[in-house]
Scaffold this motif. Structure first.
Motif, PDB file in Angstrom:
ATOM      1  N   TYR A 299      -0.148  -3.996  -9.823  1.00  0.00           N
ATOM      2  CA  TYR A 299      -0.478  -2.867 -10.481  1.00  0.00           C
ATOM      3  C   TYR A 299       0.400  -4.134 -12.002  1.00  0.00           C
ATOM      4  N   ASP A 300      -2.021  -4.106 -11.932  1.00  0.00           N
ATOM      5  CA  ASP A 300      -2.179  -5.087 -13.237  1.00  0.00           C
ATOM      6  C   ASP A 300      -3.434  -4.919 -13.815  1.00  0.00           C
ATOM      7  N   PRO A 301      -3.694  -4.027 -14.630  1.00  0.00           N
ATOM      8  CA  PRO A 301      -4.726  -3.127 -15.201  1.00  0.00           C
ATOM      9  C   PRO A 301      -5.509  -4.479 -15.664  1.00  0.00           C
ATOM     10  N   GLU A 302      -5.597  -5.305 -15.796  1.00  0.00           N
ATOM     11  CA  GLU A 302      -6.448  -6.483 -16.196  1.00  0.00           C
ATOM     12  C   GLU A 302      -6.372  -6.955 -15.011  1.00  0.00           C
ATOM     13  N   ILE A 303      -6.321  -6.871 -13.608  1.00  0.00           N
ATOM     14  CA  ILE A 303      -6.825  -7.307 -13.009  1.00  0.00           C
ATOM     15  C   ILE A 303      -8.070  -6.059 -11.778  1.00  0.00           C
ATOM     16  N   PHE A 304      -7.235  -5.201 -12.472  1.00  0.00           N
ATOM     17  CA  PHE A 304      -7.898  -4.001 -11.516  1.00  0.00           C
ATOM     18  C   PHE A 304      -8.426  -2.636 -12.203  1.00  0.00           C
ATOM     19  N   PRO A 305      -9.610  -3.112 -12.576  1.00  0.00           N
ATOM     20  CA  PRO A 305      -9.949  -2.285 -14.002  1.00  0.00           C
ATOM     21  C   PRO A 305     -10.284  -0.837 -13.296  1.00  0.00           C
ATOM     22  N   GLY A 306      -9.697   0.072 -11.869  1.00  0.00           N
ATOM     23  CA  GLY A 306      -9.433   1.323 -11.324  1.00  0.00           C
ATOM     24  C   GLY A 306      -8.334   1.678 -11.973  1.00  0.00           C
ATOM     25  N   GLN A 307      -6.951   0.833 -12.219  1.00  0.00           N
ATOM     26  CA  GLN A 307      -5.680   1.225 -12.538  1.00  0.00           C
ATOM     27  C   GLN A 307      -5.564   2.230 -14.025  1.00  0.00           C
ATOM     28  N   LYS A 308      -7.289   1.373 -15.129  1.00  0.00           N
ATOM     29  CA  LYS A 308      -6.502   1.975 -16.232  1.00  0.00           C
ATOM     30  C   LYS A 308      -7.820   3.170 -16.221  1.00  0.00           C
ATOM     31  N   ASN A 309      -8.638   2.983 -15.871  1.00  0.00           N
ATOM     32  CA  ASN A 309     -10.017   3.729 -15.817  1.00  0.00           C
ATOM     33  C   ASN A 309      -9.910   4.889 -14.912  1.00  0.00           C
ATOM     34  N   LYS A 310      -9.565   5.892 -15.353  1.00  0.00           N
ATOM     35  CA  LYS A 310      -9.131   7.587 -13.729  1.00  0.00           C
ATOM     36  C   LYS A 310     -10.563   7.525 -13.462  1.00  0.00           C
ATOM     37  N   LEU A 311     -11.729   7.673 -14.070  1.00  0.00           N
ATOM     38  CA  LEU A 311     -12.867   7.979 -13.202  1.00  0.00           C
ATOM     39  C   LEU A 311     -12.760   6.619 -12.240  1.00  0.00           C
ATOM     40  N   LEU A 312     -12.854   5.705 -12.486  1.00  0.00           N
ATOM     41  CA  LEU A 312     -13.199   4.449 -11.494  1.00  0.00           C
ATOM     42  C   LEU A 312     -12.252   4.244 -10.430  1.00  0.00           C
ATOM     43  N   GLY A 313     -10.872   4.791 -11.244  1.00  0.00           N
ATOM     44  CA  GLY A 313      -9.498   4.743 -10.222  1.00  0.00           C
ATOM     45  C   GLY A 313      -9.869   5.663  -9.386  1.00  0.00           C
ATOM     46  N   GLY A 314     -10.813   6.930  -8.964  1.00  0.00           N
ATOM     47  CA  GLY A 314     -10.867   8.187  -8.639  1.00  0.00           C
ATOM     48  C   GLY A 314     -10.071   8.651  -8.312  1.00  0.00           C
ATOM     49  N   GLY A 315      -8.615   9.042  -9.798  1.00  0.00           N
ATOM     50  CA  GLY A 315      -7.540   9.713  -9.963  1.00  0.00           C
ATOM     51  C   GLY A 315      -6.270   9.636  -9.356  1.00  0.00           C
ATOM     52  N   ILE A 316      -6.484   7.863  -8.677  1.00  0.00           N
ATOM     53  CA  ILE A 316      -5.391   8.054  -7.989  1.00  0.00           C
ATOM     54  C   ILE A 316      -4.023   7.237  -8.754  1.00  0.00           C
ATOM     55  N   HIS A 317      -3.461   8.135  -8.324  1.00  0.00           N
ATOM     56  CA  HIS A 317      -2.091   7.101  -9.607  1.00  0.00           C
ATOM     57  C   HIS A 317      -1.324   6.663  -8.838  1.00  0.00           C
ATOM     58  N   TYR A 318      -1.569   5.771  -9.706  1.00  0.00           N
ATOM     59  CA  TYR A 318      -1.103   3.988  -9.523  1.00  0.00           C
ATOM     60  C   TYR A 318      -0.082   3.036 -10.054  1.00  0.00           C
ATOM     61  N   PRO A 319       0.520   2.157  -9.619  1.00  0.00           N
ATOM     62  CA  PRO A 319       0.317   1.565  -8.323  1.00  0.00           C
ATOM     63  C   PRO A 319      -0.396   2.279  -7.096  1.00  0.00           C
ATOM     64  N   TYR A 320      -1.053   2.187  -6.112  1.00  0.00           N
ATOM     65  CA  TYR A 320      -1.660   2.491  -5.078  1.00  0.00           C
ATOM     66  C   TYR A 320      -0.007   2.637  -3.891  1.00  0.00           C
ATOM     67  N   VAL A 321       0.510   3.626  -3.553  1.00  0.00           N
ATOM     68  CA  VAL A 321       1.963   3.074  -2.545  1.00  0.00           C
ATOM     69  C   VAL A 321       1.273   3.671  -1.036  1.00  0.00           C
ATOM     70  N   GLU A 322       2.439   3.169  -0.446  1.00  0.00           N
ATOM     71  CA  GLU A 322       2.411   4.030   1.412  1.00  0.00           C
ATOM     72  C   GLU A 322       3.879   3.504   1.707  1.00  0.00           C
ATOM     73  N   GLY A 323       3.844   4.070   2.989  1.00  0.00           N
ATOM     74  CA  GLY A 323       5.015   4.417   4.166  1.00  0.00           C
ATOM     75  C   GLY A 323       4.796   3.771   5.411  1.00  0.00           C
ATOM     76  N   LEU A 324       5.390   3.686   5.966  1.00  0.00           N
ATOM     77  CA  LEU A 324       5.193   3.724   7.432  1.00  0.00           C
ATOM     78  C   LEU A 324       7.315   3.750   7.678  1.00  0.00           C
ATOM     79  N   THR A 325       7.766   5.043   9.190  1.00  0.00           N
ATOM     80  CA  THR A 325       8.867   4.358   9.570  1.00  0.00           C
ATOM     81  C   THR A 325       9.119   3.259  10.181  1.00  0.00           C
ATOM     82  N   ILE A 326      10.646   2.617  10.362  1.00  0.00           N
ATOM     83  CA  ILE A 326      10.894   2.092  10.243  1.00  0.00           C
ATOM     84  C   ILE A 326      10.868   1.745  11.858  1.00  0.00           C
ATOM     85  N   GLU A 327      10.563   2.449  12.659  1.00  0.00           N
ATOM     86  CA  GLU A 327      10.026   2.100  13.828  1.00  0.00           C
ATOM     87  C   GLU A 327       8.639   1.939  14.437  1.00  0.00           C
TER      88      GLU A 327
END
Ligand SMILES: Nc1nc2c(c(=O)[nH]1)N[C@H]1C(S)=C(S)[C@@H](COP(=O)(O)O)O[C@H]1N2
Ligand SMILES: [Mo]
Length: 339
Positions: A188-216
């Motif tokens: 998370y660093d809006p200075e590097i990633f402009p989409g993190q501070k500009n909602k339109l550019l960032g497509g409405g995603i709530h940043y930071p982008y998060v993901e997950g997997l089961t341990i298996e």
């Protein structure tokens, strides 16, 4: 570069006619290109992807690059798939932190290469670690694997990734047996990633982008941490300096520019599921039988040298063709409900 030489230098199966182009003239031309690169023969010490892909690098008149990562080919994954040209892999991207248009990431990530970086691995592990930028390339031996990448938007590519299996990293930190899931977080660093501070550019995603997997899923040998592609460090648009690659799942699971990995005991939130839960599930396994609410998932377009609409649709495979490695993981799960 004229049209003719372009046809000559790009090996491809989406244009059957090009398979016939094996004349002496073609061979000589290849030799000339190689000697320009200082490679008088296709050296066997070069990664296979680069051997196969070196001609593709001329697509769109890009300056070719010779592999600089110390990587070895894992031939288990060198199937029949034709590699997507480097020029397409690096200009047709989804990385909403840099904007939602396919060309935004390559345009807006020009000054971002991931250096310096910190990656933390923590939570339910024996030995939490923090890795710096240089560590990413030397902590584990790098290998190259050609994987199909199937985006939920029904386009696909074949990319030679360089990196190491996530299982190698997790085994290194030691997985506590209370760990049931692995949570990933993009820096998370809006200075590097402009989409993190500009909602339109960032497509409405709530940043930071998060993901997950089961341990298996995380421990499955296919699950890969990529630090390069085509034998070179990842460019910003592809998720420099380190990103996940889960080839049997839709592309959005393959989270880019990872800063934190945490082992946890509860299913972690995931960005696309948070944005539209009825459209994007936690599992997101490639499945031609379960359509997206707004489009079919039965087929896809494999991006070729001519771009997205230059190819015919091909059937999408269950688990993106990786069922032999992963189908067991889902034996007791209803994949229609758990999409
Ligand atoms: N942090 C982050 N990771 C991301 C995305 C994103 O927008 N942000 N897009 C995902 C999607 S939808 C796809 S298809 C793949 C695309 O990877 P590529 O551009 O390297 O081909 O990255 C995934 N990882
Ligand atoms: Mo995607």
């Amino acid at each position: 570069m004229n049209k003719k030489s372009k046809q000559v230098v790009i090996p491809q199966s989406w244009n059957e006619a090009d398979k016939q182009l094996t004349s002496e003239a073609v061979f000589k031309q290849r030799r000339n290109i190689l000697s320009l690169l200082g490679l008088t023969a296709v050296s066997t010490s070069l990664p296979g992807a680069v051997q196969a892909g070196i001609f593709d690098l001329f697509d769109d008149e890009k300056v070719p690059v010779v592999a600089n990562l110390n990587t070895s080919i894992n031939t288990q994954f060198n199937g029949k798939d034709v590699l997507t040209p480097l020029a397409k892999v690096t200009t047709h991207n989804n990385f909403y932190e840099f904007g939602t248009a396919k060309t935004d990431p390559s345009e807006n990530a020009k000054n971002f290469n991931g250096d310096p970086w910190t990656l933390t691995v923590s939570g339910l592990v024996d030995k939490p670690i923090t890795l710096g930028y240089d560590d990413l390339y030397k902590i584990f031996a790098l290998e190259q694997r050609n994987y199909r990448l199937r985006c939920v938007e029904a386009w696909s590519m074949v990319i030679p990734w360089d990196g190491f299996s996530l299982a190698t990293l997790l085994s290194y930190v030691g997985v506590n047996n209370k760990a049931k899931y692995v949570a990933f977080e993009t820096r998370y660093d809006p200075e590097i990633f402009p989409g993190q501070k500009n909602k339109l550019l960032g497509g409405g995603i709530h940043y930071p982008y998060v993901e997950g997997l089961t341990i298996e899923e995380a421990m499955n040998p296919l699950t890969f941490m990529a630090v390069g592609l085509y034998g070179n460090k990842l460019l910003g648009q592809n998720g420099a300096p380190i990103r996940l690659v889960v080839p049997w799942k839709y592309g959005f699971k393959s989270i880019k520019s990872i800063a934190h990995i945490r082992l946890v005991d509860k299913q972690p939130p995931t960005s696309w599921n948070q944005l539209a839960p009825h459209e994007y599930g936690f599992y997101a396994n490639v499945n031609p039988q379960v359509d997206h609410p707004r489009w079919s998932q039965a087929s896809e377009r494999r991006i070729g040298p001519g771009g997205l609409f230059s190819t015919k649709r091909i059937p999408t495979q269950m688990f993106n063709g990786y069922g032999e490695w992963v189908a067991d993981l889902y034996q007791n799960i209803d994949l229609t409900r758990n999409f």
